[in-house]
Design a protein around this motif. Sequence first.
Motif, PDB file in Angstrom:
ATOM      1  N   HIS A  72       0.840  -1.202   0.000  1.00 34.11           N
ATOM      2  CA  HIS A  72       0.000   0.000   0.000  1.00 34.11           C
ATOM      3  C   HIS A  72       0.876   1.253   0.000  1.00 34.11           C
ATOM      4  CE1 HIS A  72      -3.122   2.846   1.050  1.00 34.11           C
ATOM      5  NE2 HIS A  72      -4.033   1.878   0.987  1.00 34.11           N
ATOM      6  N   PRO A  73       0.546   2.260  -0.811  1.00 33.65           N
ATOM      7  CA  PRO A  73       1.343   3.506  -0.793  1.00 33.65           C
ATOM      8  C   PRO A  73       1.468   4.123   0.590  1.00 33.65           C
ATOM      9  CG  PRO A  73      -0.117   3.483  -2.694  1.00 33.65           C
ATOM     10  CD  PRO A  73      -0.483   2.285  -1.856  1.00 33.65           C
ATOM     11  N   ASP A  74       0.411   4.010   1.436  1.00 33.52           N
ATOM     12  CA  ASP A  74       0.475   4.586   2.778  1.00 33.52           C
ATOM     13  C   ASP A  74       1.492   3.879   3.668  1.00 33.52           C
ATOM     14  OD1 ASP A  74      -1.429   6.376   2.044  1.00 33.52           O
ATOM     15  OD2 ASP A  74      -3.091   5.408   3.095  1.00 33.52           O
ATOM     16  N   CYS A  75       1.950   2.712   3.238  1.00 29.85           N
ATOM     17  CA  CYS A  75       2.947   1.967   3.995  1.00 29.85           C
ATOM     18  C   CYS A  75       4.363   2.306   3.524  1.00 29.85           C
ATOM     19  CB  CYS A  75       2.693   0.472   3.860  1.00 29.85           C
ATOM     20  SG  CYS A  75       3.472  -0.534   5.132  1.00 29.85           S
ATOM     21  N   ASN A  76       4.464   3.288   2.623  1.00 30.26           N
ATOM     22  CA  ASN A  76       5.756   3.654   2.049  1.00 30.26           C
ATOM     23  C   ASN A  76       5.918   5.178   2.044  1.00 30.26           C
ATOM     24  OD1 ASN A  76       6.939   0.997   0.605  1.00 30.26           O
ATOM     25  ND2 ASN A  76       4.713   0.999   0.434  1.00 30.26           N
TER      26      ASN A  76
END
Length: 332
Positions: A72-76
Amino acid sequence: MPHRIVHMLRARGSGRRPVMLAIAGDSAAGKTTLTRGLVRCLGEDRMTAVCVDDYHRYDRSEREGKPFTALHPDCNHIDVMEQHLQLLSMGEPILKPVYDHATGELVRPELVEPREFVIVEGLLPLHTRLARACFDITVYLDPPEELRHAWKVRRDCDKRGYTPEQVRAELDRREPESAAYIRPQRRWADIVVRFAPVAGRQDPPGTPLSAELLLRPTIDHPELDTVIGDSAPPPPAPGSPHGAETAMHLRLHRDTDGRPVDALHVHGYVSPDESRIVKKAIWERLGPRAGDGGLDPDALGRFGDGGTSDPLAITQLLLLYHLLDADRRQAA
């Protein structure tokens, strides 16, 4: 910085800048294998390899309490990744984070200095418009999901200490995010690469996987019509184990969006003589830099623990052509 400004600055910048290649794909799609061959061939003194999976925001233990996975982008740290890609594309060094996949920990960052060529591989290098603006060539690896799952189970069990059940459970958990964030990057690739067995064939054990390369007209590909035919294959020779199939062919194809695209097929059973002709043809198109002694063609096509594959070697050789062609264009 808006993506158009990045394009403008890279086009107008003074002096030489690195040639940037992105290799995107899901976990265990073969990105590192493809990258290693190019680094070995060009040499580590001329190429910098960067994995954007190092930009994970959380370590493995922290992710256990989150409602999303590492895909997920929010995890990066996507914003930091974008900033670093811009700096690398302008020839500037970065202090890159480092994620240790063996332990799942975020460890000491490292200084990365871009050389003549920069390969950026990972899960999300083509996720944003700004990131995409930093690249000269973009590639997406698209193996069949069943095959990718088998690769991931083998890798994560052998190298990362997981059990097969844990890997399969994580694959199920990741699937919605793979569909939402990873696979959509395929549309932005200049070249889509698919390694897979030939459907309906029973090749002997040890036969390399075949390669299908969709060559989109977003960049200029080398002319291969003279060495790879696009007409119907000839009738099979008596007793031929391969029927009427040709080991290599280049044909017009319809992409998933319905648009026409050239499809290069290199089957795993390709003979050494056929493969040698195509390799030589692409090698000759690399120009003077191919013969200056700085390239190692024997580094191409290697995988695993000593395995070799002509379809993989031809794929890497085509990417090598694009790297050197982009460098030649920039010098001109």
